[in-house]
Structure formats: C-alpha cells, structure tokens
Design an enzyme around this catalytic site. Structure first.
Site, PDB file in Angstrom:
ATOM      1  N   MET A   1      21.797  -8.358  -9.818  1.00  0.00           N
ATOM      2  CA  MET A   1      22.294  -9.205 -10.910  1.00  0.00           C
ATOM      3  C   MET A   1      21.776  -8.585 -12.195  1.00  0.00           C
ATOM      4  O   MET A   1      20.565  -8.586 -12.426  1.00  0.00           O
ATOM      5  CB  MET A   1      21.711 -10.606 -10.791  1.00  0.00           C
TER       6      MET A   1
ATOM      7  N   TYR B   1      11.655 -15.748 -13.198  1.00  0.00           N
ATOM      8  CA  TYR B   1      13.030 -15.225 -13.093  1.00  0.00           C
ATOM      9  C   TYR B   1      14.018 -16.274 -12.587  1.00  0.00           C
ATOM     10  O   TYR B   1      13.622 -17.379 -12.224  1.00  0.00           O
ATOM     11  CB  TYR B   1      13.095 -13.910 -12.323  1.00  0.00           C
ATOM     12  N   GLU B   2      15.307 -15.903 -12.602  1.00  0.00           N
ATOM     13  CA  GLU B   2      16.410 -16.831 -12.289  1.00  0.00           C
ATOM     14  C   GLU B   2      16.416 -18.023 -13.227  1.00  0.00           C
ATOM     15  O   GLU B   2      16.757 -19.137 -12.830  1.00  0.00           O
ATOM     16  CB  GLU B   2      16.331 -17.343 -10.841  1.00  0.00           C
ATOM     17  N   GLY B   3      16.027 -17.819 -14.463  1.00  0.00           N
ATOM     18  CA  GLY B   3      15.889 -18.925 -15.413  1.00  0.00           C
ATOM     19  C   GLY B   3      14.480 -19.463 -15.291  1.00  0.00           C
ATOM     20  O   GLY B   3      14.093 -19.936 -14.215  1.00  0.00           O
TER      21      GLY B   3
END
Ligand SMILES: Cc1cc2nc3c(=O)[nH]c(=O)nc-3n(C[C@H](O)[C@H](O)[C@H](O)COP(=O)(O)OP(=O)(O)OC[C@H]3O[C@@H](n4cnc5c(N)ncnc54)[C@H](O)[C@@H]3O)c2cc1C
Length: 596
Positions: free
Chosen positions: A162, A439-441
């Site tokens: 991503m 991470y991932e927001g």
C-alpha cells in the site's frame, strides 16, 4: 526466552461456543468448514507459528534486512519460511476459491493471523499487506485486473503493498503529490516518491504489486482528487508472467525501532507504468477497501503481540524466585518464592490475560459479522452486519493495539531488568508492537473516525447495532442469580458510554473541537464497554458449562475468574474516562501555544 504455544482452546471457545449461534457452515460457501475442519486448520496454523515462524523471530530482529543498490535481502531463513508458508496455502486462506484461495471465513482467518503475528510479526506483515491489496483489487478491479493479479496474490507468488505515505503527507492523504499522467494506450505514467512502504522491496516473491495513491492532472484538491493505481515492480507479460522491470526503485530502507525483519522502503516512481484501479478521483473508496482489511489485520497484531508477551511472562513468573509471599513462604525449600505469588505480579498477568482473551472474543464477534456482511443472502442481515463492522473497525484497530502494547510493556515489567536487556527477547515485543499504534492511520485518527464518521453514520443506526444487543443482555441478566452483581456493575459503565455518546453528539455538533478533544478517551471508553459485554457473555457461558465440563472445568473456571478480574479491576476505569470526556476541550485548547 520467547515462549509461545498457540492458544487453540481459547480460539475454539470463541469460534464454536461464544459466537456459535451463527454457524460458519450455514454461511454460503462455507458448508465444508465444519468445526472439526476448522480445528485442524487452526492446529496446522499453530504448528507453522510455533515451528517455522517463532524460531526466526529473534534472529530476524537481530539481523534485520539488508539493502544494497536497490536490492533488499530479508534475514536468514525468511526465504525458506516464506516458501513453506506459500506451499501450505497460508497466503490465500481467506481468498476466493475462484482465484485459487481456500475461501476460509474471516472469523477463522483472523485467529490464524493472530498466531502468525504472535510468532513473528515482522514476517507476517509481508502477508498482511497482501490481503489489503487483494481486497482492493477484488472490490474495485476490472475482470482483467482480477484475473491477472488475484491468483498471483493468492498464491503468494507476488506480494502487495500500500503506497500512500509521502514525506509531507501522512495522516492527510489529501495532499499527496505523486502524479499520474494518462497515456493513449489507457495506462498511466506514475512519478513521485513514497515513504515508509512496508514490504516495498524484498526477495521473497517474484513480483511486488504496488497500489499507489496519486493525482491525475485535472484532479480537484484534497481527498476528492486522489486515484489509486496498480504499479507492479515487473510489468506482467500477456500470459501473466514476469516481464521487464517497471520504473520503480527502492532508494533505501528505514533503520527503525522494531519489525526489523520487515523492509520499510522508500520507493521512487519515475514514469512507472500503472493501471487505474476503480474510477478517476475515486481512489479514496478503493483505498478504504484496502485499509479496512488492513486495520482489522493490525488489530490481530495487537492480540498476537499481547499473547506472546503474556505467555513469556507467565513462564518467567513461575520460574523466577524473588522475595517471600506476603502470606508466608510458599516454597520454604528455596531461598525465595517464585514471583507469581506477589499480588502486583498477578495484577500484571491477569491484566494481560483479560486484555488478550477479551480482544480475541470481541475480534471474533466482529469477524463473524464480517462474514455475514460478505456472505449472507439476506440483505437486512448484511446491512446490519456491515453497520456493525464499520462501527467497530476503528475500535479493533486502536483499542487492540493500545492494549497489545500495554500488554507487551507489562510483560517486560514482569521480567524486571531481565526484560529490559535483550537476552530474553521480550523487549522485542515492545519494539515490534510500537508501530501498531502508528500505521494504518494512527490511533488518534482512528478515534476521530469513530466520533466523526462512525457515530453519526446512518443517523445513529450503526451505533444501535452495538447498543441494542448490550441493552437487551443487561435487561435479561440484571437479576441473574450468579452474575447479577457483575451485570449491575456493567450497567453503570454502559450508562457512562451512553452519557458520553450523547455529550459528544450534542457538543460536537456546535463545536467539532469538543468532539476532537474527547475522541481518544471516548474510543477507550467504548472499547472497555465492548470488552465488558463480551466478558459478561463469556462469564455467563463459562458458568453454565462449568458444572458439566469434567476435565474442562479448569478452563471455564479460569474464564470466569478472568472475567471477575476484568469487572473488578479494569472496567471501573469507565467512570473516570467519562469524567475526563465531560470536562471538555478547555484544559487543552486554552493553553497558550507559545507556552508549550
Ligand atoms: C514501520 C512503518 C511502516 C509503514 N508502512 C506503511 C505502508 O505500508 N504504506 C504507507 O502508505 N504508509 C506506511 N507507513 C506510514 C504510516 O502509515 C504513517 O506514518 C502514519 O499514517 C502517520 O503519518 P505521519 O507519520 O506522517 O504522521 P502525521 O500524519 O504527521 O501525524 C503526526 C501526529 O499528529 C497526529 N495528527 C495528524 N493529523 C491529525 C488530525 N487531523 N487530528 C488529530 N491528530 C492528527 C497524528 O495522530 C500523530 O500523532 C508506515 C510507517 C512506519 C513507521
């Protein structure tokens, strides 16, 4: 020593007993997944975790990845482990059989991911990212894209990434600068630099499929102007093989605090060939297909790290002797008692246990609903399940990782100084686990998602998907002969959550900063109340089963006692969280910027 045995008994409890009311075999496409088959899948996954991944955890951390001239080599043993992993079909367990996957329900795949993360989080991230890319292409790809990429990702021959983050653009993806210029042949030329890309370069697979967030020349500003592109490291041939090198290079990898065996790459795209995924300027929804899968996956990392930290700490606490029990010597033949006799050590161990088992059970509920959302033929049930999963995704991501890191820290505390030094390998759990909150927001962004998007979603309908079953459970069990007192205590915490919800809804409407100021505490409060519900249900079930459980009575007894610990020693935090929320934004927002 890093100690880990797959917690299969507890996983079976969650899958077959606690959430067994919706049978996995009743879901379309899952008729073959009987409890026996599921148990054997879990057992096999446990063996891979214990025998293949765990032995490489500390050595992978010690050695790290090697970077030279754009090439990344993973630590010793990782390539063989990845081959074993692929051959076992673990890269595609939850993927569609149409593309070569095993079509396993998410509620079974999640505990499998938990085990892999316990054993070796850095290794597991290579596979986790695959799922995100798979989900995005499955949801938004053309038939041609699906037929080309999904079998390769399923098989693990190619891995996914991503690529969102840029130097100046982290939480705010609306300001990415990477450019995508349309070409006459329908492809795009992608140029820009992406930072911190997990698994962005490595030597495990034949190809790497980058999903890249970029802007078209006519893109409107902000998130409404971002599009998602498939940019493979090697251009695929017509037959689906690996063709010439694309215009993307790995400029460096990060030197970081943990997950050293997972390459975090800086990728430079220089007129790389890409294909749009979904529609122009609609990259956000394609990105969310990828991120939601990954967010639930990161939640499993939280439990994974928590579980290995707990098991290691228990083993140490039984072995390490220091001081005497306050009630008198427990083992007079030795110069001191094992530290597990001390109340404070037991507090730490039980906190860890209550978090791990609670999150596993709550995660089991969310993933069962995910299965219903994906597979149920009944549109009403699907809608209900989708609402619930949407509501709970930021909670699974942020709460499970917050608690996973707290658990890793408590684990180190149980070891004392022997945990802080590297010999026992438990400081690795803290270092590896720290990234889960970022991470991932970040978890702060998850909290904003909860209060800003999820609470008001569908005029409060999503929220009711959680509130209604909880209220019904309280009503039904308030006067339960054995558990009534526990349920009445729980009712107070639920009341605090209801008050906090109303408070945020009213205050936040006129002043969004009020909602922002309350968000993180609100997510914690919501999470603790959700865990409370799941613990109350677990306790009720354990209490019913205990008397007829025979040799299993010890399991249910421990479940009941851990629930009691949760209600007496952890859930009371709900009251203070409500007080903090109620106090409003002023204490932080009136503080003069210059005084920081
Ligand atoms: C090891 C590692 C692996 C990673 N893997 C990937 C990957 O595979 N792909 C990828 O694209 N990215 C990846 N990232 C990047 C990661 O997702 C970002 O670091 C993360 O999104 C935060 O962005 P940032 O670091 O720029 O922090 P910022 O966005 O600068 O945030 C800094 C702080 O400000 C807070 N903040 C920011 N905006 C707001 C707001 N509006 N309201 C309240 N608080 C706010 C944040 O919560 C945080 O506490 C990875 C990072 C690391 C370290």
């Amino acid at each position: 020593m890093q100690t880990y045995k797959a917690p299969l008994r507890d996983m079976r409890f969650v899958l077959h007993e606690l959430h067994g009311d919706t049978k996995i075999t009743d879901l379309p496409g899952c008729a073959d997944f009987t409890p026996e088959l599921i148990d054997s899948i879990l057992e096999e996954a446990g063996k891979v975790a214990e025998e293949v991944l765990l032995p490489l955890n500390a050595s992978g951390d010690e050695e790290g990845c090697h970077y030279e001239n754009g090439v990344v080599r993973t630590p010793k043993g990782f390539r063989d482990a990845y081959r074993t992993f692929r051959e076992g079909g673990w890269t595609g367990i939850a993927c569609d059989p149409q593309y070569g996957g095993q079509g396993l329900a998410q509620s079974v795949a999640m505990p499998v991911f938990e085990m892999f993360n316990s054993a070796n989080m850095a290794f597991s991230i290579y596979a986790l990212l695959n799922n995100g890319a798979y989900e995005a292409i499955a949801a938004h790809g053309s038939d041609e894209q699906k037929n080309l990429y999904l079998p390769k990702l399923t098989e693990g021959a190619w891995t996914g990434t991503m690529c969102l983050t840029e130097e100046h653009s982290g939480s705010d993806v609306g300001i990415v600068r990477t450019k995508a210029v349309p070409q006459d042949d329908g492809t795009y030329r992608i140029s820009g630099t992406k930072l911190f890309i997990s698994g962005g370069e490595h030597d495990l697979a034949e190809n790497i499929v980058h999903l890249v967030l970029a802007r078209l020349p006519d893109a409107p500003a902000g998130v409404k102007g971002i599009s998602l592109f498939i940019v493979p490291k090697f251009l695929p041939t017509a037959g689906g093989g690996v063709g010439p090198r694309n215009g993307v290079v790995c400029a460096s990898i990060e030197h970081k605090m943990g997950i050293n065996a997972n390459a975090t790459a800086q990728l430079v795209f220089d007129d790389a060939t890409g294909w749009i995924l979904g529609r122009p300027h609609k990259g956000l929804s394609a990105m969310f297909a990828m991120m939601n899968a990954a967010r639930l996956g990161v939640g499993m990392q939280g439990i994974g790290i928590g579980e290995v930290a707990y098991q290691s700490a228990v083993a140490y606490a039984k072995d390490r002797i220091q001081g005497r029990a306050l009630s008198g010597a427990k083992d007079p033949s030795k110069p001191a008692d094992p530290i597990i006799v001390h109340p404070d050590v037991r507090r730490m161990l039980l906190t860890m246990r209550a978090y791990n088992e609670g999150c596993r059970a709550l995660g089991g509920w969310v993933s069962r609903m995910l299965d219903i959302a994906h597979r149920s033929p009944d549109p009403e049930r699907r809608e209900e399940a989708e609402d619930f999963v949407e509501l709970m995704t930021p909670i699974v991501k942020a709460l499970f990782t917050d608690l996973g890191l707290e658990t890793a820290n408590l684990g180190m505390q149980v070891y004392g100084g022997h945990g802080y030094v590297r010999d026992h390998g438990v400081e690795q759990f803290v270092r590896d686990g720290r990234i889960m909150l970022i991470y991932e927001g970040t978890n702060g962004i998850q909290a904003l998602d909860l209060v800003g998007r999820k609470l008001p979603a569908h005029a409060g309908r999503s929220l009711r998907r959680f509130f209604h079953p909880v209220a019904a459970f309280i009503e039904e069990n308030r006067n339960h002969p054995m558990l009534g007192e526990m349920v009445q205590g729980y009712e107070k915490a639920f009341g605090a959550l209801q008050l906090a919800t109303a408070h945020i809804a009213t205050k936040g409407l006129s002043d969004p900063e009020e909602a922002g100021a309350a968000a993180s505490e609100y997510l914690r409060l919501f999470g603790l109340v959700a865990l409370g519900y799941i613990w109350a249900r677990s306790a009720k079930l354990a209490q019913e089963k205990m008397t007829t459980a025979g040799s299993e009575a010890g399991f249910y007894q421990a479940k009941l006692q851990t629930a009691r610990f949760y209600f007496e020693r952890i859930l009371p935090q709900a009251g203070s969280l409500w007080f903090a929320i109620k106090s409003g934004k002023d204490a932080m927002m009136s503080f003069n910027d210059g005084a920081f």
